[in-house]
Design an enzyme around this catalytic site. Structure first.
Site, mmCIF file in Angstrom:
data_model
loop_
_atom_site.group_PDB
_atom_site.id
_atom_site.type_symbol
_atom_site.label_atom_id
_atom_site.label_comp_id
_atom_site.label_asym_id
_atom_site.label_seq_id
_atom_site.Cartn_x
_atom_site.Cartn_y
_atom_site.Cartn_z
ATOM 1 N N HIS A 1 0.721 -1.031 0.059
ATOM 2 C CA HIS A 1 -0.093 0.545 0.174
ATOM 3 C C HIS A 1 0.795 1.341 0.021
ATOM 4 C CE1 HIS A 1 -2.443 -2.913 1.993
ATOM 5 N NE2 HIS A 1 -3.766 -2.265 1.757
ATOM 6 N N MET B 1 -8.159 1.630 0.312
ATOM 7 C CA MET B 1 -7.008 2.904 0.050
ATOM 8 C C MET B 1 -6.034 1.552 -0.214
ATOM 9 S SD MET B 1 -6.320 2.832 4.421
ATOM 10 C CE MET B 1 -8.271 2.942 5.262
ATOM 11 N N SER B 2 -6.064 0.947 -1.744
ATOM 12 C CA SER B 2 -5.420 0.100 -2.690
ATOM 13 C C SER B 2 -6.450 -0.053 -3.660
ATOM 14 C CB SER B 2 -5.118 -1.282 -2.243
ATOM 15 O OG SER B 2 -6.216 -2.021 -2.260
ATOM 16 N N TYR C 1 0.229 3.348 2.149
ATOM 17 C CA TYR C 1 0.472 4.186 3.007
ATOM 18 C C TYR C 1 1.413 3.500 3.940
ATOM 19 C CZ TYR C 1 -2.494 0.434 4.311
ATOM 20 O OH TYR C 1 -3.059 -1.379 5.065
ATOM 21 N N HIS D 1 -9.911 -2.007 12.537
ATOM 22 C CA HIS D 1 -9.369 -3.095 11.717
ATOM 23 C C HIS D 1 -10.117 -4.521 12.101
ATOM 24 C CE1 HIS D 1 -5.993 -3.899 8.266
ATOM 25 N NE2 HIS D 1 -5.170 -4.692 8.760
HETATM 26 N N1 HPA Z 1 -12.534 3.743 4.413
HETATM 27 C C1 HPA Z 1 -10.904 3.641 3.594
HETATM 28 N N2 HPA Z 1 -10.548 2.283 3.913
HETATM 29 C C2 HPA Z 1 -10.500 1.118 4.117
HETATM 30 C C3 HPA Z 1 -12.613 0.869 4.763
HETATM 31 C C4 HPA Z 1 -12.954 2.428 5.248
HETATM 32 O O1 HPA Z 1 -14.320 2.927 5.816
HETATM 33 N N3 HPA Z 1 -12.958 0.123 5.221
HETATM 34 C C5 HPA Z 1 -11.664 -0.900 4.449
HETATM 35 N N4 HPA Z 1 -11.394 0.201 4.509
#
Ligand code: HPA
Length: 286
Positions: free
Chosen positions: A80, A223-224, A82, A259
């Protein structure tokens, strides 16, 4: 020898097969690789040019094997932005898959449901995206560095090195999309089409951000995926992209995303993912 060639050579020395399809398994979905037959598993750390998987719920393995009688190369875990990897680093495995012979990429992720009609465990077929990772400029910058350190990488089959890569053309294959939707109908589970918003992360959204995204027409946020999709399309691969809804944004309830719930939903939804992968492989092997 370029890094790309070194990676391919290393993988072929362990698994000489020529995969037809690449699969990237996101948060909690890595268990799909356990269904591969004639498996060869390599840790990312064994492969030249691969970064290290640091995000929770990602195994950090490249697995080659057959599924539905088709040779595939699957990543259990991904990289990622991030985690501070560059766009070049997170998309490198896609180029490796292409070089190994894969003409199709199935890419998956766990994403937050922004559209209030979505429920945890639903599958969403990504039909378009909004890129808030600001990847292209970064990618270009990285390529410049990458190419200078290893000139032979210029010869890799990336065709998007124009200043203004075309994004309005179809990145997501409509025929594979139909196959995925049909697999959902057959399997009796919800799968709808949606627009994915890619953020840099690692933070989940504030309530104000979720509200804004909803008004923008976003269905799911994560985020991917977008960097891998852009690279795959640039390499001439057909792309099928899927999100598993791991949490639903409730900006007016004060409930936060974490998470653990994201990973738990992934594990529960893996059979759906597998059904879609199966249907796709049956189709491309015809
Ligand atoms: N936001 C951003 N990324 C994520 C989310 C979310 O709510 N859930 C899983 N990945």
């Amino acid at each position: 020898m370029s890094i790309l060639q070194e990676a391919v050579k290393q993988i072929r020395s362990h698994a000489p097969s020529r995969p037809k399809c690449g699969i990237i398994l996101g948060s909690g979905l890595g268990g799909v690789v356990d269904h591969l037959d004639a498996r060869t598993t390599l840790a990312f750390s064994q492969i030249p040019g691969f970064a290290a998987s640091t995000a929770g719920g990602h195994r950090g393995q490249l697995v080659l094997g057959t599924l539905a009688g088709v040779w595939v190369v699957a990543m259990a875990g991904r990289f990622h932005r991030y985690e501070n990897w560059s766009t070049e680093q997170i998309t490198f495995p896609v180029r490796v898959m292409r070089e190994l012979g894969a003409g199709t990429l199935i890419v998956s992720n766990a994403a937050g449901g922004v559209n209030p009609r979505l429920a945890v465990g639903d599958m969403v077929l990504i039909s378009d995206h909004i890129d808030w990772m600001f990847g292209p400029a970064q990618q270009r910058f990285d390529r410049w560095k990458f190419d200078r350190s290893s000139p032979s990488d210029v010869a890799t089959p990336i065709r998007d090195n124009a200043w203004f890569p075309q994004r309005s053309r179809m990145l997501y294959d409509p025929e594979l999309a139909e196959i995925a939707l049909a697999a959902g109908r057959k399997g009796g589970f919800a799968i709808t089409e949606g627009t994915y918003l890619a953020t840099l992360g690692p933070n989940y959204e504030t309530r104000a951000e979720y509200r804004m995204m909803r008004r923008m027409g976003v269905d799911i946020v994560g985020m991917s995926t977008v960097p891998e999709v852009i690279t795959a399309a640039a390499c001439g691969m057909r792309v099928l992209a899927l999100s598993m809804v791991s949490n639903v944004a409730r900006p007016d309830s004060g409930q936060a995303t974490n998470h653990e719930e994201v990973l738990a939903a992934g594990t529960a939804t893996a059979p759906r993912m597998l059904a879609i992968v199966h249907a796709t492989l049956n189709h491309i092997s015809d």
